[in-house]
Scaffold this active site. Structure first.
Site, PDB file in Angstrom:
ATOM      1  N   ARG A   1       0.238  14.531  13.073  1.00  0.00           N
ATOM      2  CA  ARG A   1       0.914  13.784  11.763  1.00  0.00           C
ATOM      3  C   ARG A   1       1.297  15.021  11.115  1.00  0.00           C
ATOM      4  NH1 ARG A   1      -0.911   9.256  10.077  1.00  0.00           N
ATOM      5  NH2 ARG A   1       0.479   8.947   8.294  1.00  0.00           N
TER       6      ARG A   1
ATOM      7  N   ASP B   1       5.162   0.541  12.447  1.00  0.00           N
ATOM      8  CA  ASP B   1       3.398  -0.257  11.279  1.00  0.00           C
ATOM      9  C   ASP B   1       3.139  -1.897  11.794  1.00  0.00           C
ATOM     10  OD1 ASP B   1       3.131   1.302   8.501  1.00  0.00           O
ATOM     11  OD2 ASP B   1       2.870   1.927   9.743  1.00  0.00           O
TER      12      ASP B   1
ATOM     13  N   LYS C   1       1.196  -1.197   0.480  1.00  0.00           N
ATOM     14  CA  LYS C   1      -0.214   0.001   0.053  1.00  0.00           C
ATOM     15  C   LYS C   1       0.771   0.931   0.109  1.00  0.00           C
ATOM     16  CE  LYS C   1      -1.758   2.063   4.308  1.00  0.00           C
ATOM     17  NZ  LYS C   1      -0.950   2.770   4.187  1.00  0.00           N
ATOM     18  N   ASN C   2       1.833   1.398   1.008  1.00  0.00           N
ATOM     19  CA  ASN C   2       2.515   2.262   0.934  1.00  0.00           C
ATOM     20  C   ASN C   2       3.587   2.502   0.017  1.00  0.00           C
ATOM     21  OD1 ASN C   2       1.102   3.523   3.512  1.00  0.00           O
ATOM     22  ND2 ASN C   2       2.529   2.487   4.769  1.00  0.00           N
TER      23      ASN C   2
ATOM     24  N   ARG D   1      -8.392  -0.119   4.251  1.00  0.00           N
ATOM     25  CA  ARG D   1      -7.359   0.462   4.118  1.00  0.00           C
ATOM     26  C   ARG D   1      -6.580   0.514   3.546  1.00  0.00           C
ATOM     27  NH1 ARG D   1      -6.612   5.982   7.274  1.00  0.00           N
ATOM     28  NH2 ARG D   1      -5.525   5.723   5.720  1.00  0.00           N
TER      29      ARG D   1
ATOM     30  N   CYS E   1      -4.913  12.630  12.792  1.00  0.00           N
ATOM     31  CA  CYS E   1      -4.985  11.335  12.417  1.00  0.00           C
ATOM     32  C   CYS E   1      -5.295   9.815  13.391  1.00  0.00           C
ATOM     33  CB  CYS E   1      -4.669  10.496  10.892  1.00  0.00           C
ATOM     34  SG  CYS E   1      -3.129   9.799  11.770  1.00  0.00           S
TER      35      CYS E   1
END
Ligand code: EPZ
Length: 419
Positions: A121, A305, A22-23, A397, A116
């Site tokens: 952030r 993560d 994803k990243n 997500r 978030c």
């Protein structure tokens, strides 16, 4: 919002293929705006964050076609320089379009991404760096209005190796006048993937993956096809699932060198891990042992993560594990939920002390953010009884077909919609 219903204590077996990262996909899709010509991106995971990114691309006038894990983007018809507040709020990492839009048009207007679930952030490093490259930025009424006649190369020293800031600087400098040197750049594999994609389009980026990255601006970029690298965090999640269920599974399409800290921790816990080519085989013991203190750090340190996910593993290890979260200030929200499942965890600011228990109990728990949700699924796989994980939209997500893949491995997990 959706829920996962998980019946715990089932052994897993067989093999699972890891999705594209994803990243990596998010910045690479944004980078197609800077390319200005048709690009095809393969191995794109099917995620809600990818859908949000496609919506932004289309709102800017790009032509987008989606196939099976493939996204074709033609940004030659780019007609807008502004991203709507609604779209910016859908996904705060849309800030990555800032550098790409500046590179393509010399202008960009977007709302400042708020904080978030895991922290404030801020984007001060992004803005400091872009100003060094000649961008005029006006921050008013929660909006960023950025303009630059011609981006110029320069030397940018990052106070912290921010992943997003490093990506934005690369995107802004790839067609700038002159050479840009980024000192203290983020070294994450996703930075390397972005640089490899851009170089496949004719960019001249060297040093990606190291602390000093050099970008020599070029006149134009060209069409390219590129396959996204495997998702190291998702691979770590499947490893954790095997670890807590005392299973042996094979993980395919994984780059083991991206997972060294996670592999080391799971080996300390008693797992046997063998990597060969793009496959990794993990065999977990019946009872896991507590492992050395974990401190989340920028790559190549332990990935933030994977912090929640490895805490779910620590919750059922024999002994005490200490976990420090050094990257985000609010990334312990999964702890309350794990405690509802019987985990014995005490928190002191950014340090969690996990005293492993024999077995977790199934419970109704709630995802508070993407990786916290994944941690609750891992915990549910080894809990006695049934665990309901609520608000799995967070998990959607970042995880493509999580329930299908875990079911194929032997887990009893069902998805319930419209709850
Ligand atoms: C990327 O976020 C990832 N997201 C995150 O993954 C990941 O946790 C993070 O890097 C760290 O590895 C994407 O790639 C889309 P940072 P990013 O800028 O770029 C501070 C997931 O679960 N900071 O390296 O936002 C910041 O507050 C997500 O997939 C500033 O102070 O991370 C944080 O404390 C979550 N000022 C730290 O740096 C800035 O201008 C790391 O942030 C920028 C960052």
């Amino acid at each position: 919002m959706g829920q996962y219903i998980i019946e715990g204590c089932n052994k897993l077996g067989g093999s699972v293929r890891v999705q594209g990262a994803k990243n990596s996909a998010l910045p690479i899709l944004a980078a197609t705006v800077a390319v200005g010509r048709p690009c095809i991106i393969h191995n794109c995971p099917d995620l809600s964050d990818i859908c949000s990114t496609v919506k932004i691309l289309e709102s800017l006038g790009c032509e987008v076609h989606r196939g099976n894990n493939m996204i074709a983007v033609d940004s030659s018809k780019l007609s807008k320089k502004k991203i709507s507040d609604v779209l910016m709020r859908e996904m705060r990492s849309s800030i990555i379009f800032l550098g790409a839009l500046l590179s393509a048009t010399g202008e960009a207007v977007m709302s400042a991404p708020g904080g978030c679930d895991i922290g404030l952030r801020p984007i001060d490093i992004h803005l400091m760096a872009l100003r060094k490259l000649g961008v005029d930025i006006c921050e008013k009424h929660g909006e960023l209005r950025c303009r630059c006649r011609k981006l110029r190369g320069g030397k940018v020293v990052l106070p912290f190796p921010s992943v997003g800031a490093t990506e934005n600087i690369i995107l802004a400098s790839v067609k700038a006048n002159g050479i840009t040197t980024i000192i203290n750049a983020a070294r994450e594999p996703e930075i390397v993937d972005l640089a490899m994609f851009l170089n496949s389009c004719g960019a001249r980026i060297s040093g990606a993956g190291e602390s000093t990255v050099v970008v020599e601006g070029v006149e134009r970029l060209y069409s390219s096809q590129y396959a996204i690298m495997p998702d190291r965090i998702v691979a770590g999640t499947y490893m954790a699932a095997a670890a807590v269920t005392g299973s042996t599974i094979i993980i395919e399409e994984v780059i083991s060198s991206h997972l060294v800290p996670v592999i080391s921790v799971l080996e300390q816990a008693g797992c046997k891990i063998e990597a060969s080519g793009s496959k990794l085989r993990i065999t977990a013991p019946h009872k896991l042992k507590a492992f050395d203190r974990i401190r989340t750090m920028p790559y190549p340190g332990f990935p933030t993560d994977c912090q929640a996910i490895i805490m779910a593993v620590a919750s059922v290890c024999d002994g005490i594990t200490i976990i420090s979260e050094n990257i985000f200030e609010n990334r312990f929200r999964h702890i309350c939920e794990l405690k509802r499942m019987g985990a014995d965890i005490r928190v002191q600011e950014r340090i969690a002390v996990v005293n492993g228990v024999d077995c977790l109990q199934g419970a109704f728990v709630r995802s508070t953010d993407l990786r916290a949700g994944a941690a609750l699924v891992v915990a549910g796989l080894c809990a006695e009884g049934v665990t309901t994980v609520d608000k799995i939209c967070y998990i959607d997500r970042g995880y493509d077909s999580l329930a299908e893949n875990l079911s194929a491995l032997g887990a009893v997990i069902k998805r319930k919609e419209n709850i």
